[in-house]
Design a protein around this motif. Sequence first.
Motif, PDB file in Angstrom:
ATOM      1  N   GLY A 104       0.783  -1.089   0.087  1.00 16.58           N
ATOM      2  CA  GLY A 104      -0.084  -0.017  -0.235  1.00 16.58           C
ATOM      3  C   GLY A 104       0.971   1.163   0.148  1.00 16.58           C
ATOM      4  N   PHE A 105       1.942   1.378   0.827  1.00 14.10           N
ATOM      5  CA  PHE A 105       2.867   2.532   0.844  1.00 14.10           C
ATOM      6  C   PHE A 105       3.489   2.622  -0.525  1.00 14.10           C
ATOM      7  CE2 PHE A 105       7.505   3.048   1.175  1.00 14.10           C
ATOM      8  CZ  PHE A 105       7.374   4.495   1.640  1.00 14.10           C
ATOM      9  N   ALA A 106       3.790   1.349  -1.098  1.00 13.54           N
ATOM     10  CA  ALA A 106       4.603   1.697  -2.448  1.00 13.54           C
ATOM     11  C   ALA A 106       3.769   2.247  -3.450  1.00 13.54           C
ATOM     12  CB  ALA A 106       5.238   0.267  -2.842  1.00 13.54           C
ATOM     13  N   ALA A 107       2.387   1.681  -3.360  1.00 16.23           N
ATOM     14  CA  ALA A 107       1.414   2.177  -4.395  1.00 16.23           C
ATOM     15  C   ALA A 107       1.245   3.682  -4.146  1.00 16.23           C
ATOM     16  CB  ALA A 107       0.078   1.576  -4.326  1.00 16.23           C
ATOM     17  N   GLY A 108       1.143   4.082  -2.655  1.00 12.31           N
ATOM     18  CA  GLY A 108       0.859   5.626  -2.565  1.00 12.31           C
ATOM     19  C   GLY A 108       2.050   6.352  -3.219  1.00 12.31           C
ATOM     20  N   ALA A 109       3.112   6.035  -2.760  1.00 11.91           N
ATOM     21  CA  ALA A 109       4.392   6.873  -2.739  1.00 11.91           C
ATOM     22  C   ALA A 109       4.479   6.843  -4.296  1.00 11.91           C
ATOM     23  CB  ALA A 109       5.836   6.294  -2.388  1.00 11.91           C
ATOM     24  N   TRP A 110       4.273   5.897  -5.255  1.00 14.19           N
ATOM     25  CA  TRP A 110       4.343   5.834  -6.627  1.00 14.19           C
ATOM     26  C   TRP A 110       3.438   6.620  -7.128  1.00 14.19           C
ATOM     27  CZ3 TRP A 110       3.514   0.600  -9.819  1.00 14.19           C
ATOM     28  CH2 TRP A 110       3.971   0.690 -11.104  1.00 14.19           C
ATOM     29  N   ASP A 164      -5.679   9.035  -6.817  1.00 15.53           N
ATOM     30  CA  ASP A 164      -5.082  10.254  -7.177  1.00 15.53           C
ATOM     31  C   ASP A 164      -4.005  10.769  -6.337  1.00 15.53           C
ATOM     32  OD1 ASP A 164      -6.549  10.842  -5.101  1.00 15.53           O
ATOM     33  OD2 ASP A 164      -7.919  12.607  -6.412  1.00 15.53           O
ATOM     34  N   PRO A 165      -3.271  11.633  -6.408  1.00 17.92           N
ATOM     35  CA  PRO A 165      -2.351  11.788  -5.544  1.00 17.92           C
ATOM     36  C   PRO A 165      -2.505  12.048  -4.220  1.00 17.92           C
ATOM     37  CG  PRO A 165      -1.664  12.783  -7.805  1.00 17.92           C
ATOM     38  CD  PRO A 165      -3.143  12.297  -7.958  1.00 17.92           C
ATOM     39  N   LEU A 166      -3.995  12.777  -4.061  1.00 18.51           N
ATOM     40  CA  LEU A 166      -4.316  13.058  -2.624  1.00 18.51           C
ATOM     41  C   LEU A 166      -4.478  11.593  -2.006  1.00 18.51           C
ATOM     42  CD1 LEU A 166      -5.468  14.935  -0.618  1.00 18.51           C
ATOM     43  CD2 LEU A 166      -7.440  14.598  -1.267  1.00 18.51           C
ATOM     44  N   LEU A 171      -2.672   7.275   1.524  1.00 21.77           N
ATOM     45  CA  LEU A 171      -2.186   5.677   1.556  1.00 21.77           C
ATOM     46  C   LEU A 171      -0.850   5.527   1.816  1.00 21.77           C
ATOM     47  CD1 LEU A 171      -3.865   3.494   0.438  1.00 21.77           C
ATOM     48  CD2 LEU A 171      -2.726   3.355  -1.824  1.00 21.77           C
ATOM     49  N   THR A 172       0.354   6.441   1.618  1.00 22.44           N
ATOM     50  CA  THR A 172       1.684   6.381   1.952  1.00 22.44           C
ATOM     51  C   THR A 172       1.755   6.298   3.369  1.00 22.44           C
ATOM     52  OG1 THR A 172       2.017   7.661  -0.054  1.00 22.44           O
ATOM     53  CG2 THR A 172       3.987   7.144   1.222  1.00 22.44           C
ATOM     54  N   VAL A 173       0.904   7.448   3.882  1.00 19.86           N
ATOM     55  CA  VAL A 173       1.170   7.538   5.382  1.00 19.86           C
ATOM     56  C   VAL A 173       0.519   6.439   6.001  1.00 19.86           C
ATOM     57  CG1 VAL A 173       0.306   9.183   7.135  1.00 19.86           C
ATOM     58  CG2 VAL A 173       0.726  10.204   5.075  1.00 19.86           C
ATOM     59  N   ILE A 174      -0.628   5.767   5.672  1.00 17.86           N
ATOM     60  CA  ILE A 174      -1.310   4.841   6.284  1.00 17.86           C
ATOM     61  C   ILE A 174      -0.299   3.489   6.140  1.00 17.86           C
ATOM     62  CG2 ILE A 174      -3.398   3.335   6.423  1.00 17.86           C
ATOM     63  CD1 ILE A 174      -4.641   5.865   5.419  1.00 17.86           C
ATOM     64  N   GLY A 175       0.048   3.191   4.883  1.00 16.67           N
ATOM     65  CA  GLY A 175       0.847   2.216   4.554  1.00 16.67           C
ATOM     66  C   GLY A 175       2.110   2.237   5.351  1.00 16.67           C
ATOM     67  N   LEU A 176       2.863   3.375   5.668  1.00 17.13           N
ATOM     68  CA  LEU A 176       4.097   3.436   6.173  1.00 17.13           C
ATOM     69  C   LEU A 176       3.930   3.057   7.644  1.00 17.13           C
ATOM     70  CD1 LEU A 176       6.957   4.347   5.583  1.00 17.13           C
ATOM     71  CD2 LEU A 176       6.441   6.571   6.373  1.00 17.13           C
ATOM     72  N   LEU A 177       3.125   3.702   8.342  1.00 15.37           N
ATOM     73  CA  LEU A 177       3.052   3.569   9.631  1.00 15.37           C
ATOM     74  C   LEU A 177       2.380   2.016   9.985  1.00 15.37           C
ATOM     75  CD1 LEU A 177       3.316   4.546  12.599  1.00 15.37           C
ATOM     76  CD2 LEU A 177       1.138   4.996  12.595  1.00 15.37           C
ATOM     77  N   SER A 178       1.443   1.511   9.142  1.00 18.18           N
ATOM     78  CA  SER A 178       1.214   0.198   9.407  1.00 18.18           C
ATOM     79  C   SER A 178       2.265  -0.711   9.184  1.00 18.18           C
ATOM     80  CB  SER A 178       0.078  -0.131   8.295  1.00 18.18           C
ATOM     81  OG  SER A 178      -0.937   0.838   8.469  1.00 18.18           O
ATOM     82  N   PHE A 179       3.027  -0.542   8.222  1.00 18.63           N
ATOM     83  CA  PHE A 179       4.196  -1.437   8.144  1.00 18.63           C
ATOM     84  C   PHE A 179       5.010  -1.415   9.254  1.00 18.63           C
ATOM     85  CE2 PHE A 179       8.664  -1.587   6.780  1.00 18.63           C
ATOM     86  CZ  PHE A 179       8.821  -2.872   6.367  1.00 18.63           C
ATOM     87  N   PHE A 180       5.354  -0.079   9.934  1.00 18.88           N
ATOM     88  CA  PHE A 180       6.304  -0.221  11.295  1.00 18.88           C
ATOM     89  C   PHE A 180       5.387  -0.956  12.159  1.00 18.88           C
ATOM     90  CE2 PHE A 180       7.944   4.059   9.809  1.00 18.88           C
ATOM     91  CZ  PHE A 180       8.546   3.753   8.800  1.00 18.88           C
ATOM     92  N   VAL A 181       3.980  -0.639  12.446  1.00 18.75           N
ATOM     93  CA  VAL A 181       3.315  -0.971  13.419  1.00 18.75           C
ATOM     94  C   VAL A 181       3.367  -2.821  13.363  1.00 18.75           C
ATOM     95  CG1 VAL A 181       1.187  -0.824  14.722  1.00 18.75           C
ATOM     96  CG2 VAL A 181       2.265   1.061  14.009  1.00 18.75           C
ATOM     97  N   SER A 182       2.997  -3.112  11.959  1.00 19.35           N
ATOM     98  CA  SER A 182       2.733  -4.594  11.945  1.00 19.35           C
ATOM     99  C   SER A 182       4.242  -5.190  12.324  1.00 19.35           C
ATOM    100  CB  SER A 182       2.658  -5.183  10.235  1.00 19.35           C
ATOM    101  OG  SER A 182       1.320  -4.260   9.904  1.00 19.35           O
ATOM    102  N   VAL A 183       5.186  -4.825  11.835  1.00 16.79           N
ATOM    103  CA  VAL A 183       6.543  -5.436  12.370  1.00 16.79           C
ATOM    104  C   VAL A 183       6.533  -5.480  13.901  1.00 16.79           C
ATOM    105  CG1 VAL A 183       9.007  -5.190  12.534  1.00 16.79           C
ATOM    106  CG2 VAL A 183       7.742  -4.824  10.506  1.00 16.79           C
ATOM    107  N   TYR A 184       6.279  -4.391  14.468  1.00 14.80           N
ATOM    108  CA  TYR A 184       6.123  -4.323  15.747  1.00 14.80           C
ATOM    109  C   TYR A 184       5.409  -5.054  16.544  1.00 14.80           C
ATOM    110  CZ  TYR A 184       5.105  -1.691  20.318  1.00 14.80           C
ATOM    111  OH  TYR A 184       4.988  -1.513  21.672  1.00 14.80           O
ATOM    112  N   SER A 185       4.262  -5.404  15.813  1.00 15.55           N
ATOM    113  CA  SER A 185       3.253  -6.257  16.354  1.00 15.55           C
ATOM    114  C   SER A 185       3.646  -7.689  16.640  1.00 15.55           C
ATOM    115  CB  SER A 185       2.005  -6.174  15.542  1.00 15.55           C
ATOM    116  OG  SER A 185       1.366  -4.983  15.676  1.00 15.55           O
TER     117      SER A 185
END
Lengths: 680, 314
Positions: free
Chosen positions: A48-54, A80-82, A87-101
């Motif tokens: 999700g993060f990658a898709a958003g950033a892209w 769209d970019p918005l 999506l980038t923000v959500i994906g990024l934090l979800s990634f960190f938190v999933s690893v943490y979890s």
Amino acid sequence: MMFTPIELASSAILLFLFLGVFSFLLSWNQRVMIDICFSLAAIASFLGFAAGAWTVANGGTEKIVLLLGLPDLPFHLRLDPLAGFFLTVIGLLSFFVSVYSIGYVRGFIGKRSVTSLVIFYCLFIAGMFMVVMADDALIFLISWEIMAAASYFLVLFEHERIENRRAAFLYLVVAHVGAIAILLSFGLMAGLATGFKDFSGYTFDAMRATQFPVDWATAAFLLAFFGFAAKAGIVPLHVWLPEAHPVAPSNVSALMSGVMLKTAIYGIIRVTFDLIKVFPWWWGALVLVLGLISAVMGVLYALMQHDLKRLLAYHSVENIGIILIGLGLAMIFTSFKLPLLAALALIAGLYHTMNHAVFKGLLFMGAGAVLHATHERNMEEMGGLIHQMPWTAALFLVGCVSISALPPFNGFVSEWLTYQAFLLSPALPSPLLKLLIPLGAALLALTGALAAACFVKAFGVTFLGHWRGHHNPEVHEANWPMRLGMIMAALTCLGLGILPTMFIGWMDILAEQLVGTKIGTSAGAYGWMWLTPVAPERASYSGIIVFLGILAVVVSAYLILHIRPGKIHRVPIWDCGFEKINQRMQYNATSFSMPIRRIFGFFFSIREQVRVGSLSGHAAFPKRLHYYLRIRDRFWGWLYKPIAVSSFWIARKVGRLQQGRIQAYLIYSFITIIVLLVFL
Amino acid sequence: MNIYPFVIEILQFLVLLGAAPVFAGWVKMLKCWSQGRSSPGLFQPYRDIIKLFSKDLVLAENASWIFRFTPYLVFGATLLAGGIIPILSTDLPLAATADVIVLVALFAIARFFTALSGMDIGTAFGGMGSSREMTIASLAEPAMLMAIFTISLASKSTSLSQMVQVVYSGQSVLRPSIAFALLAFVLIVLAETGRIPVDNPATHLELTMIHEAMILEYSGRHLALIEWAGMMKLFLFIMFGIAAFFPWGIAAWGDLYAIPFAFLFMLLKLGIAGVSLVLIETGLAKMRLFRLTEFLGSAFLLATLGMLSYFILE
């Protein structure tokens, strides 16, 4: 090209839904379930993060129409970019938190089944992804409800405690009052899009194509703003937030506070800048004023807390306020046709959105690690954890410095941009706004300084000094997956702080699409190291030079002073020669915030009692002292109590209809039928 | 590449490191004279610093790395601030690094870590100092930024070097808004640098000290660094005020020959600043902690009045 960003994002959502549905199959072995499901969740978040950033990077817009949905009303998804930014923000934090979890949720093994946590965790993230990608009112509200319901069950995870059930209920009520307002707002806009003829106005495309009359648009905006404000926790709709966030498991608190609140920010931006587009200046002023109130009240209430997670939850109110300040300024500038200034304010708000997601996620993860190690949320019982938990302490400190808006970390960059936006407000044509808006900058400064005080308290009381509690638990350092999640978040905080030009260049497309111009050409006028919004001679900041400069002085001073090997004597505490010091004499959370409590006391409802217990007959020689302090949110008494009391009153009155006799009920039905026959 | 700006930058760091203790000594000397005592001389702060550097370190048993890291960080942040404020010349390569908001934040990060180190040992004094320092800072910072914003509205920039340039080019003369901002700034400098009537730098009386309470447990080279940084902070705040309100004499872009004159002007202005600081300090008594709300509130009010008068009168 093999695949497109929207396919990537959709596959992330599908993976989450798949995990949500099928993870119960692994419930026979909880350990395996945690490892597999959270690893897959981390992968899906990263997709999700990658898709958003892209999407943001290439600035494209893609749509798909799903085969699902109601007859003739299919679901639309759009990236769209918005949407991509969120999506980038959500994906990024979800990634960190999933690893943490992976590490954090292990702590529940042997105590309770974590199957429900895993299922709703995945559905929750899927819901957030879908909210930002939704392109019609129907799927937006469905995703919104998936997100709300999943987070309700997550708050309820440890449901045997009464406070958790109460918090979850309060959360559900506020979330649904908000959802009703959003539903009405979309209904109004969909109706206006087709002139209340058919249902085809439910897509966002149809709303975008419509020019709304000002009065109807105002009604739609106010409804939507109310609904999103309830989700974002804007004062005075914030009361659910400090109740619900602390009782949820810490990985969920990190997501709720870090990114779920941001979906409301997304909603506000989507409705105002994208769907309605043209609006009068006072909408922006409303957003700005509520943002300022939330920022100041949030941090003042946070200062009064001694529960670590509750303190962080109140800081979310504050930071949402700071984001709204940026948005409000952007709306005012847009309505006066000052696109460059609007772009600056909007970028400030969006940058703070991303920053807050990362540092608040980091802080909640750190608080989770402390909770995991000590089984304690009350700061008054903590202290000295820096010795047992060096990693957690250092990483939590990064979060504290970031949220206190201190350079060179990320919180400072967005507040600095907001100050610059404030300082440009004299360009406004209205004399009244010119006069009043700079005063907002003073409130923002007050917020920043109080936040620093609050995090000196939070870090100092939790990690420094001696252990304050009566019992001494076996404290252990956080395990590696937890540490890894926090390290990644801390590095992101630093990266966002020292390379702002790069990130602003990346997200500038949003400003161009929403307010019509970029700040990019001016933001990097001196080169990538210097952030120079508007004009280089107006203001400039270089995070990386501040970072490297301080580092260089620290290292060289250290080296110069260590040429001559000096001896270090480790001795007992001096404390002006006072010998009988013990750990109960330290400053704690309540005493630290005492001066501020006295100065700003009129904001709270405070009840303070001191009772002196003395020996019989010797009133002059007190034996023990009882100190009682209760600080409550004034809004409970002002707003919520009356509503609760009056709804009970109405319920009692209406309850009289219930006679319990069949004859009475037959008469009711009879009257209803007569009335319907007469009037229809 | 032009090398002169870098020479000036280095020169400025040296002036900062060297002149800050002398200025502290000057203030102390004037204070002694005004109170009818004989003074230890202009260079006593140097002797104190050298003595502290040559001593061994005495650390509390439970001091963590934060306690040992803080002196270096405080010193580093203060020194960096000295590279940004135009002391001798506005032609500074580091000037673009930070504007006035960043400068305030640089002092804030030093304060944040000093407050943390006050809580690190776990004494009641340390916590008391931290709590009070952060309270005062949170009231002083809005007033500080309001005063700065008033000046930057007039010069349409938040960069200090740019502000000085604007004054030179004659676009900004003494205005009522600037006068209000100056009054507010003086009150804030007293609060930020811990002078009477906010905090007494000479006190070790348990219940009245604020800044001293946080650094009670420091010794040896750590204490030397903190003391030195404290002197630099006072010096820099004075220079900050001079650059923002009385910049005449500071060398402009590319004007190398003006540097010696700039140095002389600096000494002259510092001398006057020291006299006025001592006059304020001997004329006033230290305030109770909870009276400070009024003190800093009036600073904020003055700064706000300055801003309003900018919009209404100018």
